[in-house]
Write an enzyme that holds these catalytic residues in place. Structure first.
Site, short mmCIF file in Angstrom:
data_model
loop_
_atom_site.label_atom_id
_atom_site.label_comp_id
_atom_site.label_asym_id
_atom_site.label_seq_id
_atom_site.Cartn_x
_atom_site.Cartn_y
_atom_site.Cartn_z
CB CYS B 115 -0.93 -0.02 1.20
SG CYS B 115 -1.85 -1.56 1.25
CG HIS B 262 -3.52 2.74 0.83
ND1 HIS B 262 -3.79 2.07 -0.34
CD2 HIS B 262 -3.78 1.88 1.84
CE1 HIS B 262 -4.20 0.84 -0.04
NE2 HIS B 262 -4.20 0.71 1.27
CG ASN B 292 -6.92 -1.80 -0.01
OD1 ASN B 292 -6.02 -1.64 -0.83
ND2 ASN B 292 -6.69 -1.85 1.29
#
Lengths: 78, 335
Positions: B115, B262, B292
């Site tokens: 990430c 993120h 995500n």
């Protein structure tokens, strides 16, 4: 730490904070939007606002807002 | 003084979609509507069985070249961020150089981050450019966490989607997006390595995966995430990272036009936003249709913000990545 600001901080962690009512006797797990994410958020709030380490297990043992409040108070005085 | 700028961004999402309706029928006990209201995620794209990070990276790069009229001959370095490389060796970036018919004078390498990877990639690209090693760096992020997630792991299935994004980082140039990459702050806490991990498949498991397809529970072959540990890392470390990055760039929080973090999940992002005292209207969220996507969330969100006109010429955009490692990084883009 006063009751009212604590209740307000606690309530703020719910995504529907504007729509729910919370007091010291509230069994917070019974609120419809309570879940593990809310729990994490409550723990972050406690560490931030009251500068005590409060574990997830300790939170699991609490049922009412009052019980959380009392345990924070106890930790602050320790 | 030479500058390194983001010239163009594009991305690729795999065709197959995992909807909330599908998750609800698979796991009737899972209150997906309630969960989505919190995570902000309604759909995720999932790579096909025979589609891998290298394939998705190539598709993202092709979108970038085509949609932004980029001369492939100008690329002189390829950086690929992935934790699901096609092979142990060679580096997937080398295969990409060939498949995209890039110059044989290109440098190419993979780096393994999740990430936080996009921010680190920009840092590497900037370093290559300012030290005269490259002029046009193709930075690709490509991830297929879906292949690591156990079929019974409804939490991670709900959060993660597959995607690849391609970004062209170039030496100063007026055309294109022209987002200058300013100063960075980084952070690492390897003591949290076990909080987000796929254990099997590396040298410590003798390169073996048990591949026990009948296993009913997630095991060491699968993605494991200690959500609480990641939540705490993010909630407690990111506000400090924001502060330090602003300080390093000598700007105040008010001077930032947009924050693009993120895109982990909406609930966690809101917690971080409040703790870092960032106004909601300056905080960009883009999760709904892709979930995500690990290292691709920031470039995907940046592209969406540009197309929604949320990023305009003259804007300062703050970006931050954080997660697996544990690792974090942030910088500011001056458009």
């Amino acid at each position: 730490m006063d009751y009212n600001s604590f209740i307000e901080n606690f309530k703020e962690q719910f995504i529907d904070a504007d729509e729910i009512s919370v007091d010291l006797g509230t069994k917070f797990r019974d609120l419809p939007t309570w879940d593990s994410l809310t729990g994490m958020s409550v723990l972050v709030m406690i560490k931030d606002e009251y500068e005590v380490d409060f574990s997830a297990d300790e939170l699991k043992r609490c049922n009412t807002v009052q019980e959380v409040y009392d345990l924070i108070k106890e930790k602050q005085q320790a | 003084m030479k500058r390194a700028v983001i010239k163009a961004l594009d991305y690729y999402l795999p065709e197959a979609i995992l909807t909330n309706e599908q998750l609800a029928s698979e796991y009737p006990e899972w209150s997906i509507d309630k969960i989505s209201a919190k995570t902000g995620i309604y759909k995720r794209h999932i790579a096909a069985k025979d589609e891998f990070s290298g394939d998705m990276a190539i598709k993202a790069a092709k979108n970038l070249f085509k949609n932004h009229n980029i001369d492939t001959g100008s690329i002189d370095y390829v950086l690929l961020c992935t934790q699901s490389p096609d092979y142990f060796l060679p580096t997937t970036a080398c295969i990409i150089q060939d498949k995209l018919r890039l110059s044989k004078r290109c440098g190419a390498l993979d780096f393994n981050l999740g990430c936080s990877g996009f921010v680190y990639g920009l840092g590497l690209a900037k370093g290559l450019i300012l030290s005269n090693q490259a002029e046009n760096v193709l930075l690709i992020t490509s991830e297929t966490y879906s292949k690591f997630i156990h079929t019974a792991d409804k939490s991670n299935k709900t959060l993660f989607g597959d995607a690849a994004a391609a970004t062209l980082v170039s030496i100063d140039g007026e055309n294109g997006l022209n987002g200058e990459i300013l100063q960075f702050e980084y952070g690492t806490d390897g003591s949290g390595a076990n909080s987000l991990i796929v254990k099997n498949g590396g040298a410590r498991s003798n390169f073996m995966r048990s591949q026990n397809v009948s296993a009913t529970e997630p095991g060491d072959d699968n993605l494991y995430m200690d959500g609480k540990a990641i939540f705490e890392f993010t909630a407690f470390e990111i506000p400090g990272l924001v502060k330090e990055t602003l300080k390093r760039n000598n700007v105040s929080i008010e001077q930032i036009d947009l924050f693009v973090f993120h895109q982990a999940n909406q609930f966690m992002l809101n917690t971080v936003r409040k703790r870092a005292i960032i106004p909601e209207e300056k905080f960009f969220i883009h999760l709904q249709d892709c979930g995500n996507t690990v290292s691709s969330t920031i470039p995907i969100a940046l592209k969406e913000a540009v197309s929604q006109n949320r990023i305009k010429k003259g804007n300062k955009v703050f970006i931050a990545g954080f997660g697996v490692g544990l690792s974090m990084g942030a910088t500011i883009l001056q458009f």
